[in-house]
Each structure stands twice: as structure tokens, then as C-alpha cells.
Design an enzyme around this catalytic site. Sequence first.
Site, PDB file in Angstrom:
ATOM      1  N   GLU A 164       0.800  -1.224   0.000  1.00  0.00           N
ATOM      2  CA  GLU A 164       0.000   0.000   0.000  1.00  0.00           C
ATOM      3  C   GLU A 164       0.836   1.279   0.000  1.00  0.00           C
ATOM      4  O   GLU A 164       0.620   2.182   0.812  1.00  0.00           O
ATOM      5  CB  GLU A 164      -0.970  -0.003   1.192  1.00  0.00           C
ATOM      6  CG  GLU A 164      -1.941  -1.170   1.181  1.00  0.00           C
ATOM      7  CD  GLU A 164      -2.857  -1.219   2.403  1.00  0.00           C
ATOM      8  OE1 GLU A 164      -2.763  -0.327   3.276  1.00  0.00           O
ATOM      9  OE2 GLU A 164      -3.652  -2.170   2.507  1.00  0.00           O
ATOM     10  N   GLU A 172      -5.957 -10.858  -0.947  1.00  0.00           N
ATOM     11  CA  GLU A 172      -6.709 -10.620   0.289  1.00  0.00           C
ATOM     12  C   GLU A 172      -8.205 -10.608  -0.015  1.00  0.00           C
ATOM     13  O   GLU A 172      -8.952  -9.778   0.482  1.00  0.00           O
ATOM     14  CB  GLU A 172      -6.277  -9.299   0.931  1.00  0.00           C
ATOM     15  CG  GLU A 172      -4.778  -9.212   1.191  1.00  0.00           C
ATOM     16  CD  GLU A 172      -4.347  -7.933   1.905  1.00  0.00           C
ATOM     17  OE1 GLU A 172      -5.198  -7.251   2.505  1.00  0.00           O
ATOM     18  OE2 GLU A 172      -3.140  -7.631   1.878  1.00  0.00           O
TER      19      GLU A 172
END
Length: 360
Positions: free
Chosen positions: A167, A272
Site C-alpha cells: 500500500e 486478500e
Amino acid sequence: MKKLPLLFCLILIFGQLACSKGKEEPPKPEPKPEPGQPAEEVTLQKSLPFPIGAAVNISLLKNRTAYRELVIKEFNSLTPESAMKAGVIHPQENTYSWTDADYLVSFAKENNKRVHGHTLIWYKSLPSWITNFQGDAAAWETLFKSHIQTIVAHFKGKVVSWDVVNEAIADDGTMRSSIWLEKLGPDYIARAFQYAHEADPEALLFYNDYGHEYGPTKRGAILNLVNNLKSRNIPIHGIGLQMHTRYTMPDNNLASAINTAAQTGLKVHIAELDIAMNPDNIQNLTFSPALAEQQSQKYKFIVKTFNNIPKSQQFGITTWNVSDADSWIPGNYDRPDWPLPFDSNYAKKPAYQGIIDGVK
């Protein structure tokens, strides 16, 4: 009795032979299973042609039997939900806490499962000693390198792959503000991959992020970052699409996310995956059969799209935890939700069959 001419007899004999050759053999019956032998049970890991994983909570793995048994039965790849994040594994500057991560690695080895490490560098889950660290640029670089290399070296040969950086791109496509960017500059990402590769040259190294399916702004920035690393011969082997998505996400957005990731030539990990069913935070919503079917179709579409990229790039699909009871979404958003393929009692939902149907 009158004798038949020889020629006529020969014609009769050969005619009968020809007829018998023209007849098809009757089909042989299918062999029946031995009495008392059950048909082989369908599971995700047996049904899918690529690895299927779950992010796991170590406490649940140790203490909840239904959770543990489902992980053993259904999945062949495991990601630690939190056990390898900096705040857990490196709580003090000179202290590493290996207990939970080592447990996961041992459990995986015992049950013949792959371990994907998550995550070496992230802007969240940082221990206070890092956020409060005082030092010059050289001291920060030493901290950064030592953190990465100590962890990767500890699991060398045991953890096959890592989310090296997680991220680093903001939703508007700019570099995300973080202590790493502030202290180390924008090329910290490339150096993280180099340091990880030095510590374990055999490990597969991934850049992992969410929001590929949102649209071209964030997706384009992620792809630019990854392609830039590739063009500089930085050791990057894969791209992780978190895919925390929702049942209302258009299929073409999901397809664009998966297919553009594959166009990099790198391995692709849907890393995820969960599919939120209550994105509008309706407090009294119930999980109806209609919602269950919509979720099943969305899982099927994601799996089908992933299964259509080149086989050599299919690193696998990982769901973020195991059942609705364990999902981060209800607690994080303070709402009822049902994002995973197993319900809160660890029973299969229609989404489970949707995953299997995605490869048929």
C-alpha cells in the site's frame, strides 16, 4: 436334403462375418467404487488448478478446532494475517518476536502448505520505537535494511514469497504519505526489494496493494510503479491485488484489474479476497438467498477471470481469513456483513460453489 452350391455357401459365410464385424461392442459398465468406499470429498485445494489460500489468525489456528480443521482441509497456501507485521514481529529495536510466525511456518510444513509472508514494509502496524526513532538518513537506512533482512533471513527456505511493500500508493495515484517516504525518499520501495532479495535470493517478491478494481487512476499508478521497477531490473516477481471488494463492483472493473496486472508479465496474486455484502452499512440487513447468489456469482467471475490468465502467472488466490466469523469487515465498519465463502459456523456458503464453478 438338397446340397447348396459351394459359391452360395461362401457368400453366406462371408456375409455373416461382415455383419458381425459391423456391430459395435456394447459399452462396458463404469467400474463401481468398492462397497464401503465413499466418493472423494470435494475441497477447494483439490478442485482448483492453482494454489488457494487463506490469511490466518494464529490464535484461532491454535485454539479453535473448527477453524484449524477447515484450514487443513480446504487450503494449500497460508498468509499470516498479522503475525509478520512489524508491530508484532519487531516490537523493540533489538527484539524480534518470532513465536507466532514460527508457529505458522511449522504448521504449514506439517500440513504440506505454502507460506506467503505479509508484510515487510507498510505504513501501518508500526511499533512505537520506529515511529519515534531519532536518527539521520544513514541511521534510518540501517534500521530499514536490518528490519527487512533479519526477517527474510530468519525464514529463508521456509517462506516462499513476500509482500515486500504494501500500500505505497494513495487512492489519488500519488505516493502515499508514510514515515518510510518521509525518512527514506521515494526510492525506498526499490531498495526494499533489493534488500529482501539479498537476504533470500530464492524468494518470490511482490508489491501488494488494494484498489486495482476502483478505476484507472490508482491502478495506473500501481502499474507504473511496478513496470518502473521491472525496467530497472529491481528483483520484483509478482503483483498482489488485495481485492477487498464488494458485490456491487462491476465485472468489467474486476476484469480490468486482473488482466492489466497480468500484462506486466509478473506473477499475479489475488492476495486478500473478500466480497462485502453490506457496503451501505445497513444495520438491520440480513443475508438473504438472493444476496448469497449474487456473492456466489461474483466469486465465480473473479476466479474465472483469474483462471484465464497465463498459467505461469497464476500465483494463486487468497481469501482474507476463513469464515464470516473471522472477517475484519464487521468489526472495522461496525455493521453486519458476510464477505467470505464460509459462514460463521464454518459451513460452506453458495460462494464456495461459485469458486469451484469458476474453473469449470
